[in-house]
Write a protein that holds these residues in place. Structure first.
Motif, mmCIF file in Angstrom:
data_model
loop_
_atom_site.group_PDB
_atom_site.id
_atom_site.type_symbol
_atom_site.label_atom_id
_atom_site.label_comp_id
_atom_site.label_asym_id
_atom_site.label_seq_id
_atom_site.Cartn_x
_atom_site.Cartn_y
_atom_site.Cartn_z
ATOM 1 N N CYS A 138 9.550 8.202 3.422
ATOM 2 C CA CYS A 138 10.065 6.799 3.100
ATOM 3 C C CYS A 138 9.396 6.187 2.254
ATOM 4 C CB CYS A 138 10.800 6.319 4.123
ATOM 5 S SG CYS A 138 9.540 6.047 5.501
ATOM 6 N N GLY A 139 7.715 6.550 2.273
ATOM 7 C CA GLY A 139 6.985 5.386 1.566
ATOM 8 C C GLY A 139 7.157 3.898 1.869
ATOM 9 N N SER A 140 7.463 3.315 0.744
ATOM 10 C CA SER A 140 7.848 1.989 0.902
ATOM 11 C C SER A 140 9.242 1.482 1.375
ATOM 12 C CB SER A 140 7.756 1.034 -0.298
ATOM 13 O OG SER A 140 8.782 1.892 -1.110
ATOM 14 N N GLY A 141 9.987 2.777 1.466
ATOM 15 C CA GLY A 141 11.339 2.369 2.054
ATOM 16 C C GLY A 141 12.311 2.205 1.042
ATOM 17 N N MET A 174 0.744 -1.197 -0.096
ATOM 18 C CA MET A 174 0.252 0.022 0.042
ATOM 19 C C MET A 174 0.938 1.419 -0.152
ATOM 20 S SD MET A 174 -3.013 -1.139 2.366
ATOM 21 C CE MET A 174 -3.849 0.565 2.548
ATOM 22 N N ALA A 175 2.174 1.378 0.421
ATOM 23 C CA ALA A 175 3.005 2.498 0.646
ATOM 24 C C ALA A 175 3.281 2.893 -0.932
ATOM 25 C CB ALA A 175 4.055 2.204 1.708
ATOM 26 N N PHE A 176 3.477 4.073 -1.157
ATOM 27 C CA PHE A 176 3.956 4.575 -2.392
ATOM 28 C C PHE A 176 5.556 4.194 -2.526
ATOM 29 C CE2 PHE A 176 6.292 7.415 -4.967
ATOM 30 C CZ PHE A 176 5.047 7.978 -5.885
ATOM 31 N N GLY A 177 5.899 3.663 -3.730
ATOM 32 C CA GLY A 177 7.285 3.383 -3.979
ATOM 33 C C GLY A 177 7.667 1.962 -4.199
ATOM 34 N N THR A 178 7.048 1.516 -5.462
ATOM 35 C CA THR A 178 7.401 0.233 -5.967
ATOM 36 C C THR A 178 8.594 0.303 -6.953
ATOM 37 O OG1 THR A 178 5.594 0.461 -7.698
ATOM 38 C CG2 THR A 178 5.012 -0.868 -5.773
ATOM 39 N N GLY A 179 9.122 1.778 -7.157
ATOM 40 C CA GLY A 179 10.083 1.887 -8.015
ATOM 41 C C GLY A 179 9.592 2.081 -9.473
ATOM 42 N N LEU A 180 8.221 2.142 -9.689
ATOM 43 C CA LEU A 180 7.732 2.553 -10.805
ATOM 44 C C LEU A 180 7.501 4.142 -11.254
ATOM 45 C CD1 LEU A 180 5.072 -0.369 -11.359
ATOM 46 C CD2 LEU A 180 6.800 -0.038 -12.755
ATOM 47 N N HIS A 181 7.145 4.918 -10.259
ATOM 48 C CA HIS A 181 7.041 6.138 -10.611
ATOM 49 C C HIS A 181 8.428 6.821 -10.832
ATOM 50 C CE1 HIS A 181 5.522 10.020 -9.760
ATOM 51 N NE2 HIS A 181 4.289 9.592 -9.966
ATOM 52 N N GLU A 213 5.440 1.284 8.663
ATOM 53 C CA GLU A 213 5.240 -0.098 8.757
ATOM 54 C C GLU A 213 6.004 -1.050 7.484
ATOM 55 O OE1 GLU A 213 1.499 -2.398 9.209
ATOM 56 O OE2 GLU A 213 1.495 -0.802 10.636
ATOM 57 N N ALA A 214 5.562 -0.370 6.201
ATOM 58 C CA ALA A 214 6.167 -0.956 5.104
ATOM 59 C C ALA A 214 7.587 -0.747 4.910
ATOM 60 C CB ALA A 214 5.435 -0.243 3.866
ATOM 61 N N THR A 215 8.162 0.240 5.461
ATOM 62 C CA THR A 215 9.758 0.566 5.478
ATOM 63 C C THR A 215 10.224 -0.509 6.325
ATOM 64 O OG1 THR A 215 9.308 2.560 4.748
ATOM 65 C CG2 THR A 215 11.643 2.291 6.028
ATOM 66 N N ALA A 216 9.926 -0.517 7.480
ATOM 67 C CA ALA A 216 10.336 -1.515 8.470
ATOM 68 C C ALA A 216 10.447 -2.885 8.048
ATOM 69 C CB ALA A 216 9.421 -1.270 9.821
ATOM 70 N N VAL A 242 18.269 0.316 9.207
ATOM 71 C CA VAL A 242 17.212 1.209 8.829
ATOM 72 C C VAL A 242 16.315 1.338 10.120
ATOM 73 C CG1 VAL A 242 15.385 1.644 7.447
ATOM 74 C CG2 VAL A 242 17.551 0.922 6.430
ATOM 75 N N THR A 243 16.103 2.579 10.450
ATOM 76 C CA THR A 243 15.299 3.040 11.620
ATOM 77 C C THR A 243 13.976 3.634 11.141
ATOM 78 O OG1 THR A 243 16.934 3.203 13.259
ATOM 79 C CG2 THR A 243 14.666 4.014 13.795
ATOM 80 N N ALA A 244 12.863 3.002 10.987
ATOM 81 C CA ALA A 244 11.642 3.794 10.312
ATOM 82 C C ALA A 244 10.694 4.368 11.690
ATOM 83 C CB ALA A 244 10.878 2.850 9.627
ATOM 84 N N LEU A 245 10.424 5.711 11.298
ATOM 85 C CA LEU A 245 9.675 6.328 12.693
ATOM 86 C C LEU A 245 8.492 7.168 11.803
ATOM 87 C CD1 LEU A 245 12.455 7.645 14.799
ATOM 88 C CD2 LEU A 245 11.092 5.503 15.249
#
Ligand code: SAM
Length: 321
Positions: free
Chosen positions: A172-175, A140-147, A200-203, A215-218
């Motif tokens: 960070c979106g998807s991380g 669900m988070a932005f960032g599958t590398g397609l954009h 959550e997606a980044t972690a 990587v620390t996701a906050l």
């Protein structure tokens, strides 16, 4: 059990938004994206043809909730269709035994820039020398590398040194960028996003990519907005959206957010970077480029690189030593 496949054809610019919409209503948030490819004549390698339309698919169980999901998706597509060309929603019935693998068939490994390779977790990839492999599943988070804005960031990241660096990935979106930085040699990456789903997606993506220790996701942002708080890296608390101030702390800042956010954050980027530190900004639509250039110039950030893809612009700036 019967399934319904819902699909729509869109241009590459609309893929992330349509995928987000489909993820809200599709089974388990699963979305499959099928891009047009340009095959290579003499190897299994291929390139994504970003000029051709893309098919986005999701699946729902053919039960009483299916009509509801369909209505929500149709409404969402209608709204998105006012901004970008969006095709008509296609619906196809699929038997249970065909569904399990149907959505995965349309997801491929793809290359970005010279080194990055995005690989869905169910596919194998035999890396060649210098490949930086990012295992990313559609979510669900932005960032599958397609954009294009993400691609521009990854391309600019390939031009700078990451070994032993401390990095901030803002928005960070998807991380994808945070994990990319970790794989390029960063020692510590702080990944911030105002959206808890992105955190959550980044972690999770850091874990899948064996980068969780780096990587620390906050949940939070940089600078004064939205909440004024002084919290150092170590003291950061999960849970409440915070705004972090940092001084001379990062060798690299990666920020793929909108131009209007960059314009406000000029001074915060400068303060957070170490002298000589590098700032990569993306998500800048060309009409707002001049605003970002002026805002960064005003605080003394020096422009080093400028890249474009379609209507999007990305920059590399440096903080003077
Ligand atoms: C365009 S996406 C980029 C995602 C990923 N970094 C990439 O390059 O694909 C922008 C992200 O920034 C987040 N965001 C928006 N405004 C923000 C702000 N002021 N501070 C932190 N994150 C923000 C959004 O929630 C979203 O996940």
């Amino acid at each position: 059990m019967q399934w319904l496949e819902l699909s729509v054809t869109v241009d590459t610019e609309a893929v992330e938004s349509v995928a987000e919409l489909f993820a809200q209503y599709g089974y388990n948030g699963g979305v499959a994206v099928e891009e047009a490819i340009i095959p290579s004549l003499d190897s299994p390698e291929y390139q994504i043809d970003t000029n051709k339309p893309v098919i986005v698919r999701t699946y729902v169980q053919a039960n009483e909730q299916a009509a509801d999901a369909q209505t929500h998706i149709e409404r969402g597509l209608w709204v998105l269709g006012m901004m970008r060309p969006v095709g008509e929603l296609q619906i196809k019935a699929i038997a249970e035994e065909d569904w399990a693998n149907a959505w995965k068939e349309h997801y491929r490994t793809h290359r970005i820039g010279k080194r990055f390779v995005i690989v869905p977790s169910w596919l194998e990839h035999e890396p060649v020398a210098n490949d930086v492999v990012l295992n990313l599943d559609p979510g669900m988070a932005f960032g599958t590398g397609l954009h294009p804005t993400t691609q521009l960031c990854l391309e600019l990241m390939e031009l700078i040194e990451f070994n032993n660096t401390t990095v901030l990935d803002l928005g960070c979106g998807s991380g994808i960028l945070a994990v990319g930085a970790a794989k390029l040699g960063s020692q510590r990456v702080l990944a911030l996003d105002t959206d808890p789903i992105a955190v959550e997606a980044t972690a999770e993506n850091a874990r899948i990519n064996h980068s969780a220790e780096l990587v620390t996701a906050l949940e939070g942002s940089l600078g004064d907005a939205p909440l004024e708080h002084w919290l150092g890296w170590e003291g950061a608390q999960l849970g409440t959206p915070q705004s972090y101030r940092h001084h001379n702390e990062f060798d690299v800042i990666l920020a793929n957010i909108l131009a209007k956010v960059h314009v406000v954050l000029g001074n915060d980027y400068l303060a957070a970077l170490k002298p000589g530190g590098v700032l990569i900004t993306s998500g800048i639509i060309n009409e707002r480029e001049a605003d970002v250039v002026a805002a960064f110039e005003a605080v003394g950030l020096e422009q080093v690189e400028r890249r474009t893809q379609g209507d999007w612009v990305a920059f590399t700036h440096r903080k003077p030593v």
